[in-house]
Design an enzyme around this catalytic site. Structure first.
Site, PDB file in Angstrom:
ATOM      1  N   GLY A  55       0.841  -1.192   0.000  1.00  0.00           N
ATOM      2  CA  GLY A  55       0.000   0.000   0.000  1.00  0.00           C
ATOM      3  C   GLY A  55       0.870   1.233   0.000  1.00  0.00           C
ATOM      4  O   GLY A  55       2.069   1.160   0.293  1.00  0.00           O
ATOM      5  N   CYS A  82       5.255  -6.214   1.458  1.00  0.00           N
ATOM      6  CA  CYS A  82       5.647  -4.800   1.421  1.00  0.00           C
ATOM      7  C   CYS A  82       5.007  -4.021   2.584  1.00  0.00           C
ATOM      8  O   CYS A  82       5.331  -4.305   3.723  1.00  0.00           O
ATOM      9  CB  CYS A  82       5.315  -4.201   0.050  1.00  0.00           C
ATOM     10  SG  CYS A  82       6.187  -2.660  -0.234  1.00  0.00           S
ATOM     11  N   TYR A  83       4.080  -3.105   2.314  1.00  0.00           N
ATOM     12  CA  TYR A  83       3.423  -2.401   3.416  1.00  0.00           C
ATOM     13  C   TYR A  83       2.828  -3.412   4.403  1.00  0.00           C
ATOM     14  O   TYR A  83       2.938  -3.263   5.630  1.00  0.00           O
ATOM     15  CB  TYR A  83       2.320  -1.480   2.878  1.00  0.00           C
ATOM     16  CG  TYR A  83       1.487  -0.806   3.950  1.00  0.00           C
ATOM     17  CD1 TYR A  83       1.857   0.421   4.478  1.00  0.00           C
ATOM     18  CD2 TYR A  83       0.325  -1.429   4.445  1.00  0.00           C
ATOM     19  CE1 TYR A  83       1.100   1.032   5.476  1.00  0.00           C
ATOM     20  CE2 TYR A  83      -0.432  -0.826   5.441  1.00  0.00           C
ATOM     21  CZ  TYR A  83      -0.049   0.404   5.952  1.00  0.00           C
ATOM     22  OH  TYR A  83      -0.784   0.998   6.926  1.00  0.00           O
ATOM     23  N   HIS A 169       7.972  -7.926  -3.728  1.00  0.00           N
ATOM     24  CA  HIS A 169       6.675  -8.283  -4.312  1.00  0.00           C
ATOM     25  C   HIS A 169       6.745  -9.644  -5.009  1.00  0.00           C
ATOM     26  O   HIS A 169       7.138  -9.716  -6.164  1.00  0.00           O
ATOM     27  CB  HIS A 169       6.234  -7.197  -5.304  1.00  0.00           C
ATOM     28  CG  HIS A 169       5.833  -5.939  -4.618  1.00  0.00           C
ATOM     29  ND1 HIS A 169       4.553  -5.727  -4.149  1.00  0.00           N
ATOM     30  CD2 HIS A 169       6.546  -4.852  -4.274  1.00  0.00           C
ATOM     31  CE1 HIS A 169       4.498  -4.558  -3.561  1.00  0.00           C
ATOM     32  NE2 HIS A 169       5.691  -3.999  -3.610  1.00  0.00           N
ATOM     33  N   GLU A 171       4.430 -11.297  -6.153  1.00  0.00           N
ATOM     34  CA  GLU A 171       3.378 -11.443  -7.168  1.00  0.00           C
ATOM     35  C   GLU A 171       3.791 -10.970  -8.556  1.00  0.00           C
ATOM     36  O   GLU A 171       3.150 -11.313  -9.535  1.00  0.00           O
ATOM     37  CB  GLU A 171       2.108 -10.698  -6.707  1.00  0.00           C
ATOM     38  CG  GLU A 171       2.203  -9.169  -6.673  1.00  0.00           C
ATOM     39  CD  GLU A 171       2.825  -8.610  -5.387  1.00  0.00           C
ATOM     40  OE1 GLU A 171       3.528  -9.362  -4.695  1.00  0.00           O
ATOM     41  OE2 GLU A 171       2.620  -7.422  -5.100  1.00  0.00           O
ATOM     42  N   ASP A 227     -16.779 -11.656 -22.051  1.00  0.00           N
ATOM     43  CA  ASP A 227     -17.554 -11.935 -20.847  1.00  0.00           C
ATOM     44  C   ASP A 227     -18.974 -12.396 -21.168  1.00  0.00           C
ATOM     45  O   ASP A 227     -19.446 -13.404 -20.634  1.00  0.00           O
ATOM     46  CB  ASP A 227     -17.607 -10.700 -19.933  1.00  0.00           C
ATOM     47  CG  ASP A 227     -16.220 -10.210 -19.573  1.00  0.00           C
ATOM     48  OD1 ASP A 227     -15.264 -10.994 -19.729  1.00  0.00           O
ATOM     49  OD2 ASP A 227     -16.082  -9.050 -19.157  1.00  0.00           O
ATOM     50  N   LYS A 367     -10.559 -11.849 -15.292  1.00  0.00           N
ATOM     51  CA  LYS A 367     -10.630 -11.962 -16.749  1.00  0.00           C
ATOM     52  C   LYS A 367      -9.910 -13.207 -17.288  1.00  0.00           C
ATOM     53  O   LYS A 367     -10.424 -13.900 -18.155  1.00  0.00           O
ATOM     54  CB  LYS A 367     -10.007 -10.699 -17.368  1.00  0.00           C
ATOM     55  CG  LYS A 367     -10.254 -10.550 -18.833  1.00  0.00           C
ATOM     56  CD  LYS A 367     -11.607  -9.940 -19.040  1.00  0.00           C
ATOM     57  CE  LYS A 367     -11.913  -9.684 -20.485  1.00  0.00           C
ATOM     58  NZ  LYS A 367     -13.188  -8.967 -20.580  1.00  0.00           N
TER      59      LYS A 367
END
Ligand code: XMP
Length: 511
Positions: A55, A82-83, A169, A171, A227, A367
C-alpha cells in the site's frame, strides 16, 4: 460446495488484484477485501490463510490503515507483502523507519534461514522491490529469513505462529521465485489442497444454474465480447433453448464481427440467438454529432431502447444473464474518482427488462479465468482471446462525425492491423490494439497523383487492468508491413501514425 479460500486484505497497493490472481492461479480460491474487515467478518469468512497487500502509506503515518491485532490470534497463517509486511513488526513492537533512499526494481536476495516459505527456492535469487520505508528491528518471536545487501529484513517470520512478512513483491513476474514463494505459503504454511480449477468451476456452475432455472426462461444481451459470450455459453450448456440471446447490431462493430457472432453461437452452438438490426437507426442518431461524450450517451441510450424493444417481443422472462466479472464487484474502498468517460456496457438493462432475477455466473472470476472457462467450454481462441472492445465500439475510434465512409475505411484498416499482429504472433503480448481514424486529412502521393485523405492512427498498449497502460513496442518491420498494407489496400487512407502515449496522460481509446 465451499472451496478452501484465502483472504487477501487490500491496503491499496497497485498490485492488489495481481496477488489475488496469482493465488487463484495456484488453484486456491481467494477474495480481495477491504483492509477494514472486522474480526467477526474474517472469522465468518473462514480463510485458510490471510495475505496483506502492499500500500502507499507509511505504517506510522497519520490515518495509515492498520488491522486489529486480534487477527494474529485466530490461528490463521498470515503473509504480509511490502506495506503489509511492515505492518506486522509495527503492530508487534518492532521498528519501521523511513529509508534515505528508496529501493525500486530488481535486487538479489539470499535466504539466511530455511522455512516452509523457502522450500525448493535457490538460496540466492532475484526479487522485485518497491519501497521507501523499511523494517529496522524485529519484535520478539520473529526471526530474519532473507536479506539483500541494503535490506536486512527482506523476509522474516514467526514460524510457530505462522506469521510471515516479505518486503519484496512475490506477485510480480520480475521476482524470479515469487510465485513459488506464494505457492509455499499456500501449500506448506496454510496446508491448501488446490481445489480451485476451471473444470470444476464449469461443472459446478452448470449444475447450479440447472437447479436454479429448471425449465424457466432466461434472457441474455450478447455483445460479442468475451464476458457475455462465456456467460451465455455457460448458461446455454445448463438450460439449452430456454436461453434466448439478443445481439444488437448497431452497425459500429469491427469488420466481420456480427457475422462471426451469429456463426459461432447460433449456427455452431445452436443457441437461440436473435440479431436486432439497428445500424441505420444508430447512424441516423449519430448524424452530425462530434462530441465524444454525446456519442457515448446516444449509443448507450439507443442500445437500451433497442434491447427493450426486442425483449418486449420475447415477453416476460424469469432471469437476465449479466457478464459481470470479479473486478467489477471488488470493493476497493477507495474514494470517488473523476468521471473520465461515461462507459457504456449492458449494466443499464435491468431497468428495462421484465424479469425476476439476475444470473451472473462469472461474478467470482478474473478476466484470465473467464478466458480459461471459455476454453473449457470449447470456445475458439478468436472468441476467448478477443480484445476488450468498448460498448460504443468504432464510434469512439472515429474522431468527429461517424459516417458510413469513415466506418468502412476504419474497419478495413483495423482488420489489416489485427491480421498483421496475429501474423507476427503478438496477439497475446499486446493487451489491446486497434486503428483510429483521425479527423485530419493530409496530402499524399499515390500512383503519381496527389491525394488528400485521412490519417489513420494505430494504437497498441500493454496493460494489466486498463487503469494504466503503456504503448506497445511493436517491432518496426511489423509496423512497416501494417503501414504499407493499409495505404495500399484501404480506400481513403494515405498516412499512418503510431500512438506512443502511455495512460496516463492519455487514455487507451481516443475518445
Ligand atoms: P480508456 O479509453 O478509458 O479505456 O483508457 C479503458 C478500457 O475500457 C474500454 N472502454 C470501454 N469498455 N464500455 C466498455 O465496456 C465503454 O464505454 C468503454 N470505453 C472504453 C477500453 O477499450 C479499454 O479497454
Amino acid at each position: 460446495m465451499q472451496h478452501e479460500r484465502v483472504l487477501v486484505l487490500d491496503f491499496g497497493g497497485q498490485y492488489n488484484q495481481l496477488i489475488a490472481r496469482r493465488v487463484r492461479d495456484l488453484k486456491v480460491y481467494c477474495d480481495l477485501k477491504p483492509c477494514d474487515m472486522t474480526i467477526e467478518e474474517i472469522k465468518a469468512y473462514d480463510p485458510i490463510g490471510i495475505i496483506f497487500t502492499g500500500g502507499p502509506n507509511s505504517v506510522y503515518g497519520e490515518g495509515a490503515p492498520l488491522v486489529d491485532k486480534a487477527i494474529f490470534s485466530l490461528g490463521i497463517p498470515v503473509l504480509g507483502i511490502c506495506y503489509g509486511a511492515q505492518l506486522i513488526p509495527y503492530l508487534f513492537g518492532g521498528k519501521v523507519e523511513h529509508a534515505e533512499t528508496s529501493e525500486y526494481g530488481k535486487r538479489e536476495f539470499s535466504f539466511v534461514k530455511d522455512s516452509p516459505l523457502s522450500k525448493d527456492i535457490p538460496q540466492t535469487s532475484v526479487c522485485w522491490m518497491s519501497h521507501t520505508d523499511r523494517v529496522t528491528a524485529l519484535p520478539a518471536g520473529f526471526e530474519v529469513l532473507a536479506a539483500t545487501q541494503s535490506c536486512p529484513f527482506t523476509a522474516f517470520g514467526d514460524l510457530k505462529k505462522k506469521i510471515y512478512g516479505v518486503q519484496f513483491h512475490p506477485e510480480v513476474v520480475h521476482s524470479e521465485y515469487g510465485n513459488k514463494l506464494l505457492e509455499n505459503f499456500l501449500y506448506e504454511v496454510c496446508g491448501a489442497h488446490g481445489d480451485w480449477t476451471m473444470k470444476g468451476f464449469v461443472a459446478e456452475q452448470v449444475q447450479k444454474i440447472k437447479d436454479r432455472v429448471g425449465d424457466k426462461k432466461v434472457l441474455c444481451a450478447m455483445s460479442g465480447g468475451v464476458d457475455s459470450a462465456v456467460a451465455a455459453t455457460l448458461v446455454h450448456r445448463a438450460v439449452g433453448k430456454n436461453l434466448i440471446c439478443v445481439f444488437v447490431d448497431h452497425g459500429l462493430h469491427r469488420k466481420n464481427e456480427p457475422e462471426e457472432v451469429m456463426q459461432v453461437f447460433r449456427d455452431g452452438l445452436g443457441m437461440n440467438l436473435v440479431k436486432a438490426d439497428a445500424a441505420e437507426l444508430f447512424l441516423s442518431k449519430l448524424k452530425g454529432v462530434t462530441d465524444p461524450e454525446k456519442k457515448r450517451k446516444i449509443i448507450g441510450e439507443e442500445f437500451i431502447r433497442v434491447f427493450e424493444k426486442e425483449s418486449k417481443k420475447i415477453g416476460a422472462v424469469d432471469f437476465l444473464v449479466q457478464g459481470t466479472i470479479y473486478p467489477d464487484v471488488i470493493e476497493s474502498g477507495k474514494g470517488k474518482s473523476a468521471v473520465i468517460k461515461s462507459h457504456h456496457n449492458v449494466g443499464g438493462l435491468p431497468d428495462v427488462v421484465d424479469f425476476k432475477d439476475i444470473i451472473e455466473p462469472l461474478r467470482d472470476l478474473f478476466k484470465d479465468e473467464v478466458r480459461r472457462v471459455g476454453t473449457e467450454l470449447g470456445l475458439a481462441d478468436s472468441i476467448v482471446w478477443r480484445q476488450p472492445c468498448p460498448g460504443p465500439a468504432l464510434a469512439i475510434r472515429i474522431m468527429g462525425e461517424v459516417t458510413e465512409e469513415k466506418l468502412a475505411t476504419l474497419r478495413d484498416a483495423d482488420y489489416i492491423f489485427r491480421e498483421e499482429i496475429a501474423q507476427a504472433g503478438l496477439q497475446r503480448d499486446i493487451w489491446q490494439y486497434f486503428a483510429v481514424i483521425t479527423d485530419s486529412k493530409t496530402v499524399g502521393v499515390q500512383g503519381d497523383f496527389r491525394t488528400y485523405e485521412n490519417v489513420i492512427a494505430l494504437r497498441a498498449v500493454t496493460s494489466v487492468d486498463a487503469m494504466t497502460a503503456d504503448w506497445a513496442r511493436i517491432p518496426f518491420d511489423v509496423l512497416e508491413r501494417i503501414s504499407t498494407r493499409i495505404t495500399n489496400e484501404v480506400k481513403h487512407a494515405n498516412r499512418i501514425v503510431y500512438d506512443i502515449t502511455s495512460k496516463p496522460p492519455a487514455t487507451i481509446e481516443w475518445e
